[in-house]
Design a protein around this motif. Sequence first.
Motif, PDB file in Angstrom:
ATOM      1  N   GLU A   5       0.826  -1.197   0.000  1.00 47.74           N
ATOM      2  CA  GLU A   5       0.000   0.000   0.000  1.00 47.74           C
ATOM      3  C   GLU A   5       0.867   1.256   0.000  1.00 47.74           C
ATOM      4  O   GLU A   5       1.848   1.344   0.740  1.00 47.74           O
ATOM      5  CB  GLU A   5      -0.892  -0.011   1.244  1.00 47.74           C
ATOM      6  CG  GLU A   5      -1.939   1.070   1.294  1.00 47.74           C
ATOM      7  CD  GLU A   5      -2.799   0.970   2.545  1.00 47.74           C
ATOM      8  OE1 GLU A   5      -2.353   1.472   3.598  1.00 47.74           O
ATOM      9  OE2 GLU A   5      -3.891   0.381   2.471  1.00 47.74           O
ATOM     10  N   LEU A   6       0.493   2.234  -0.828  1.00 44.30           N
ATOM     11  CA  LEU A   6       1.189   3.520  -0.862  1.00 44.30           C
ATOM     12  C   LEU A   6       0.555   4.533   0.077  1.00 44.30           C
ATOM     13  O   LEU A   6       1.246   5.400   0.619  1.00 44.30           O
ATOM     14  CB  LEU A   6       1.208   4.072  -2.287  1.00 44.30           C
ATOM     15  CG  LEU A   6       1.991   3.259  -3.318  1.00 44.30           C
ATOM     16  CD1 LEU A   6       1.824   3.860  -4.706  1.00 44.30           C
ATOM     17  CD2 LEU A   6       3.465   3.175  -2.953  1.00 44.30           C
ATOM     18  N   SER A   7      -0.766   4.470   0.234  1.00 42.44           N
ATOM     19  CA  SER A   7      -1.483   5.332   1.163  1.00 42.44           C
ATOM     20  C   SER A   7      -2.793   4.637   1.509  1.00 42.44           C
ATOM     21  O   SER A   7      -3.198   3.694   0.821  1.00 42.44           O
ATOM     22  CB  SER A   7      -1.738   6.716   0.547  1.00 42.44           C
ATOM     23  OG  SER A   7      -2.906   6.701  -0.252  1.00 42.44           O
ATOM     24  N   GLY A  11      -3.423   4.097  -4.290  1.00 38.34           N
ATOM     25  CA  GLY A  11      -2.105   3.655  -4.724  1.00 38.34           C
ATOM     26  C   GLY A  11      -1.569   2.406  -4.065  1.00 38.34           C
ATOM     27  O   GLY A  11      -1.683   2.239  -2.843  1.00 38.34           O
ATOM     28  N   GLU A  13       2.087  -0.289  -4.605  1.00 39.95           N
ATOM     29  CA  GLU A  13       3.295  -0.691  -5.317  1.00 39.95           C
ATOM     30  C   GLU A  13       3.207  -2.173  -5.631  1.00 39.95           C
ATOM     31  O   GLU A  13       2.846  -2.976  -4.767  1.00 39.95           O
ATOM     32  CB  GLU A  13       4.536  -0.415  -4.475  1.00 39.95           C
ATOM     33  CG  GLU A  13       5.839  -0.823  -5.173  1.00 39.95           C
ATOM     34  CD  GLU A  13       7.082  -0.579  -4.342  1.00 39.95           C
ATOM     35  OE1 GLU A  13       8.178  -0.969  -4.806  1.00 39.95           O
ATOM     36  OE2 GLU A  13       6.974   0.001  -3.247  1.00 39.95           O
ATOM     37  N   LEU A  42       2.466   1.491  -8.891  1.00 38.99           N
ATOM     38  CA  LEU A  42       3.892   1.820  -8.962  1.00 38.99           C
ATOM     39  C   LEU A  42       4.698   0.552  -9.177  1.00 38.99           C
ATOM     40  O   LEU A  42       4.525  -0.433  -8.458  1.00 38.99           O
ATOM     41  CB  LEU A  42       4.337   2.496  -7.662  1.00 38.99           C
ATOM     42  CG  LEU A  42       5.855   2.650  -7.448  1.00 38.99           C
ATOM     43  CD1 LEU A  42       6.469   3.557  -8.505  1.00 38.99           C
ATOM     44  CD2 LEU A  42       6.139   3.184  -6.042  1.00 38.99           C
ATOM     45  N   ARG A  44       8.745  -0.157  -9.321  1.00 32.82           N
ATOM     46  CA  ARG A  44      10.048   0.481  -9.130  1.00 32.82           C
ATOM     47  C   ARG A  44      11.150  -0.338  -9.789  1.00 32.82           C
ATOM     48  O   ARG A  44      10.989  -1.521 -10.106  1.00 32.82           O
ATOM     49  CB  ARG A  44      10.354   0.638  -7.636  1.00 32.82           C
ATOM     50  CG  ARG A  44       9.523   1.730  -6.975  1.00 32.82           C
ATOM     51  CD  ARG A  44      10.292   2.403  -5.847  1.00 32.82           C
ATOM     52  NE  ARG A  44      10.245   3.853  -5.947  1.00 32.82           N
ATOM     53  CZ  ARG A  44       9.783   4.667  -4.994  1.00 32.82           C
ATOM     54  NH1 ARG A  44       9.315   4.185  -3.867  1.00 32.82           N
ATOM     55  NH2 ARG A  44       9.796   5.975  -5.179  1.00 32.82           N
ATOM     56  N   TYR A 235      -1.725  11.180  -1.993  1.00 35.17           N
ATOM     57  CA  TYR A 235      -0.453  10.449  -1.905  1.00 35.17           C
ATOM     58  C   TYR A 235       0.625  11.279  -2.599  1.00 35.17           C
ATOM     59  O   TYR A 235       0.430  11.736  -3.732  1.00 35.17           O
ATOM     60  CB  TYR A 235      -0.566   9.074  -2.569  1.00 35.17           C
ATOM     61  CG  TYR A 235       0.765   8.448  -2.928  1.00 35.17           C
ATOM     62  CD1 TYR A 235       1.653   8.046  -1.933  1.00 35.17           C
ATOM     63  CD2 TYR A 235       1.136   8.267  -4.266  1.00 35.17           C
ATOM     64  CE1 TYR A 235       2.884   7.484  -2.256  1.00 35.17           C
ATOM     65  CE2 TYR A 235       2.361   7.694  -4.594  1.00 35.17           C
ATOM     66  CZ  TYR A 235       3.229   7.314  -3.586  1.00 35.17           C
ATOM     67  OH  TYR A 235       4.450   6.757  -3.900  1.00 35.17           O
ATOM     68  N   HIS A 237       4.189  11.181  -4.313  1.00 37.13           N
ATOM     69  CA  HIS A 237       5.172  10.238  -4.863  1.00 37.13           C
ATOM     70  C   HIS A 237       6.523  10.918  -5.006  1.00 37.13           C
ATOM     71  O   HIS A 237       6.661  11.911  -5.716  1.00 37.13           O
ATOM     72  CB  HIS A 237       4.731   9.696  -6.218  1.00 37.13           C
ATOM     73  CG  HIS A 237       5.676   8.658  -6.738  1.00 37.13           C
ATOM     74  ND1 HIS A 237       5.833   7.435  -6.128  1.00 37.13           N
ATOM     75  CD2 HIS A 237       6.553   8.681  -7.775  1.00 37.13           C
ATOM     76  CE1 HIS A 237       6.751   6.735  -6.770  1.00 37.13           C
ATOM     77  NE2 HIS A 237       7.208   7.467  -7.770  1.00 37.13           N
ATOM     78  N   ASP A 243      11.421   4.404 -11.841  1.00 39.15           N
ATOM     79  CA  ASP A 243      10.019   4.276 -11.436  1.00 39.15           C
ATOM     80  C   ASP A 243       9.122   4.293 -12.675  1.00 39.15           C
ATOM     81  O   ASP A 243       9.314   5.094 -13.599  1.00 39.15           O
ATOM     82  CB  ASP A 243       9.605   5.443 -10.534  1.00 39.15           C
ATOM     83  CG  ASP A 243      10.040   5.277  -9.096  1.00 39.15           C
ATOM     84  OD1 ASP A 243      10.637   4.223  -8.767  1.00 39.15           O
ATOM     85  OD2 ASP A 243       9.786   6.204  -8.301  1.00 39.15           O
TER      86      ASP A 243
END
Length: 280
Positions: A5-7, A11, A13, A42, A44, A235, A237, A243
């Motif tokens: 989880e990004l937020s 979002g 990853e 996302l 990376r 969020y 980034h 990325d």
Amino acid sequence: MEIKELSPVIGVEILGVDASAPISDAMVAEMRDLLNTHSVLLLRGQNLTEAQHIAFSRHFGDLQIHVLTQYLTTAHPEIYVLSNVKEAGRSIGNHKEGWNWHSDWSYLEIPCFGSVLYARECPPEGADTLFSSMHAAWEALDPEMQAKIRHLKAVHSYAGYYDKAFGDREPLTDAQRAATPDVVHPVVRTHPETGRLSLYVGEDIVKEILDLPADEAAALLATLNAHAISDEFVYRHKWQEGDLLIWDNRCTMHKATPYDDVKYRRIMHRTTIKGTDRPV
């Protein structure tokens, strides 16, 4: 597929996926489901050629060509370049693009579905991109406001945005203006795949809300824009080279942030996934 989880509201990853390698239909379907649920994906540590970037993007749909053809400076017109770099005295990309809250290409009759942005060169500080969940913003409105705006419509104007944002540049050509006439979209739109509602507003490109007195319409648009970018929906980034970020423009807004463009270089390549439906 492992995700992180990004937020809390927007979002994720995706871990362990190489976007340069062949991707199965099952994996594409899973990524599409994740995009429908989380709006931003996302990946990376990618190492993509321009052709691989395009091939990966096409898993999500057909690609569109940007109206600002002067920034299609790679060998592939599907790639729109965002950069402060100049070569032989000529800018290789659009600089200071998107420094306002917006959804990409909302100014088209059929706006784009998604964007796929790949970081080739990143400043070590600054140049973050902010993303806001328009689903969460809509759902957090009180019922009275939801009822008030549910069936309102707004005018989206690329020419109006360009004239505000880039007054120091060459104006749009007649052909570019003809390709981007003002359009009318709902203030609240329905996601065509999930049926979930979201706000559909923005700064600068959204010129006015219709069927209200001008002062009331301007105040309402300002209120909705301020609400939509509240911290709880956003969020931030922080880019790293390699990325690859995919987002759904049908239910998000985003905004670029400044950096020291004298000290640092920045080169970002974006593809744009064609939309299939008018907002309803």
